[in-house]
Design an enzyme around this catalytic site. Sequence first.
Site, mmCIF file in Angstrom:
data_model
loop_
_atom_site.group_PDB
_atom_site.id
_atom_site.type_symbol
_atom_site.label_atom_id
_atom_site.label_comp_id
_atom_site.label_asym_id
_atom_site.label_seq_id
_atom_site.Cartn_x
_atom_site.Cartn_y
_atom_site.Cartn_z
ATOM 1 N N ASP A 116 3.576 3.566 6.643
ATOM 2 C CA ASP A 116 2.804 3.322 7.860
ATOM 3 C C ASP A 116 3.644 2.822 9.024
ATOM 4 O OD1 ASP A 116 3.299 0.686 6.747
ATOM 5 O OD2 ASP A 116 1.807 -0.044 8.161
ATOM 6 N N ASP A 167 14.846 -0.373 1.529
ATOM 7 C CA ASP A 167 15.621 -0.459 2.776
ATOM 8 C C ASP A 167 16.719 -1.501 2.563
ATOM 9 O OD1 ASP A 167 16.488 -0.588 5.391
ATOM 10 O OD2 ASP A 167 14.625 -1.281 6.253
ATOM 11 N N GLU A 171 8.020 2.157 -5.913
ATOM 12 C CA GLU A 171 8.047 1.740 -4.509
ATOM 13 C C GLU A 171 8.067 2.971 -3.608
ATOM 14 O OE1 GLU A 171 7.755 -0.278 -2.181
ATOM 15 O OE2 GLU A 171 8.778 -2.177 -2.454
ATOM 16 N N ASP A 172 7.648 2.792 -2.367
ATOM 17 C CA ASP A 172 7.745 3.885 -1.405
ATOM 18 C C ASP A 172 9.184 4.009 -0.876
ATOM 19 O OD1 ASP A 172 7.579 1.446 -0.062
ATOM 20 O OD2 ASP A 172 6.116 2.115 1.417
ATOM 21 N N PHE A 198 13.411 4.793 10.907
ATOM 22 C CA PHE A 198 12.091 4.309 10.501
ATOM 23 C C PHE A 198 11.198 5.514 10.257
ATOM 24 C CE2 PHE A 198 7.855 2.642 10.816
ATOM 25 C CZ PHE A 198 7.954 1.451 10.112
ATOM 26 N N VAL A 199 10.647 5.608 9.050
ATOM 27 C CA VAL A 199 9.868 6.794 8.677
ATOM 28 C C VAL A 199 8.406 6.444 8.408
ATOM 29 C CG1 VAL A 199 11.800 8.158 7.806
ATOM 30 C CG2 VAL A 199 10.648 6.579 6.263
ATOM 31 N N LYS A 251 17.121 4.050 1.742
ATOM 32 C CA LYS A 251 18.027 3.967 2.905
ATOM 33 C C LYS A 251 19.302 3.297 2.410
ATOM 34 C CE LYS A 251 14.463 3.290 6.420
ATOM 35 N NZ LYS A 251 13.944 2.296 7.381
ATOM 36 N N LYS A 301 0.824 -1.197 0.000
ATOM 37 C CA LYS A 301 0.000 0.000 0.000
ATOM 38 C C LYS A 301 0.868 1.260 0.000
ATOM 39 C CE LYS A 301 -3.274 -2.374 2.989
ATOM 40 N NZ LYS A 301 -3.790 -2.437 4.372
ATOM 41 N N GLY A 302 2.125 1.121 0.397
ATOM 42 C CA GLY A 302 2.970 2.277 0.690
ATOM 43 C C GLY A 302 3.148 3.259 -0.442
HETATM 44 P P1 5GP Z 1 13.245 -3.923 2.164
HETATM 45 O O1 5GP Z 1 12.785 -5.204 1.544
HETATM 46 O O2 5GP Z 1 13.975 -3.009 1.218
HETATM 47 O O3 5GP Z 1 14.029 -4.152 3.428
HETATM 48 O O4 5GP Z 1 11.964 -3.175 2.674
HETATM 49 C C1 5GP Z 1 11.044 -2.660 1.812
HETATM 50 C C2 5GP Z 1 9.700 -2.485 2.469
HETATM 51 O O5 5GP Z 1 9.803 -2.363 3.895
HETATM 52 C C3 5GP Z 1 9.074 -1.205 2.002
HETATM 53 O O6 5GP Z 1 8.287 -1.395 0.864
HETATM 54 C C4 5GP Z 1 8.257 -0.779 3.212
HETATM 55 O O7 5GP Z 1 7.000 -1.395 3.168
HETATM 56 C C5 5GP Z 1 9.007 -1.330 4.401
HETATM 57 N N1 5GP Z 1 9.890 -0.341 5.039
HETATM 58 C C6 5GP Z 1 11.236 -0.283 5.011
HETATM 59 N N2 5GP Z 1 11.695 0.764 5.708
HETATM 60 C C7 5GP Z 1 10.599 1.404 6.195
HETATM 61 C C8 5GP Z 1 10.421 2.591 6.975
HETATM 62 O O8 5GP Z 1 11.361 3.305 7.394
HETATM 63 N N3 5GP Z 1 9.137 2.939 7.242
HETATM 64 C C9 5GP Z 1 8.069 2.206 6.821
HETATM 65 N N4 5GP Z 1 6.861 2.649 7.159
HETATM 66 N N5 5GP Z 1 8.197 1.090 6.075
HETATM 67 C C10 5GP Z 1 9.459 0.698 5.770
#
Ligand code: 5GP
Length: 179
Positions: A161, A105, A101-102, A154-155, A133, A45-46
């Site tokens: 969300d 990370d 993507e939002d 964490f944002v 990040k 949803k992000g």
């Molecule tokens: P990754 O697979 O890159 O570790 O994480 C990606 C997903 O984790 C993002 O699509 C998001 O849903 C969630 N995510 C990662 N960091 C954050 C953050 O700082 N805040 C929030 N709300 N979601 C995050």
Amino acid sequence: MTHPPIEAFEPMLSSATIAERVAELGAQINREFQGQELIVVGVLKGAALFMSDLIRCIDVPLRCDFLRVSSYEGGLKSTGVVRWEFDLTQTIEDQNVILVEDIVDTGLTANFLYESLLLRRPRSLKFCTLLHKEANTRINFDLDYIGFTIPNRFVIGYGLDLDGKYRNLPHIAALPVES
Ligand code: 5GP
């Protein structure tokens, strides 16, 4: 789970700063895809808010689609396993695709999505993320469009969300660092 009050979150990116950067990304996409068509795929949803603002800054003909995967299960840390929740409603074979993507990370979700969509043989596949990040990320491909590189905090807000809440904030804020 109890969370700090909204006033305790540290403002990171204002809605005006976000709008300005989204317009720049739209202009870059317009230049790169002039005379072509696009399928813009939002990761729910992000990315919903970012995607809706971004496509209004794009003036090449486009179709929208959405998919949903989960890796966080509502908490602060990735579970390390990416699970499909729902998929695209159209073929992307031989199409120009931008995945929106939002936040990237660890890059686990991004790698999974990029590789999954590449198997469907799009003409081109670009990856667009509002937030990156960078220090945490290990990915096997280049991020083509990045809104903002942010520190490892964490944002929330503007689609992001915490336990399903705060997506409606017009700006982006960081969870306070525990003292
Ligand atoms: P990754 O697979 O890159 O570790 O994480 C990606 C997903 O984790 C993002 O699509 C998001 O849903 C969630 N995510 C990662 N960091 C954050 C953050 O700082 N805040 C929030 N709300 N979601 C995050």
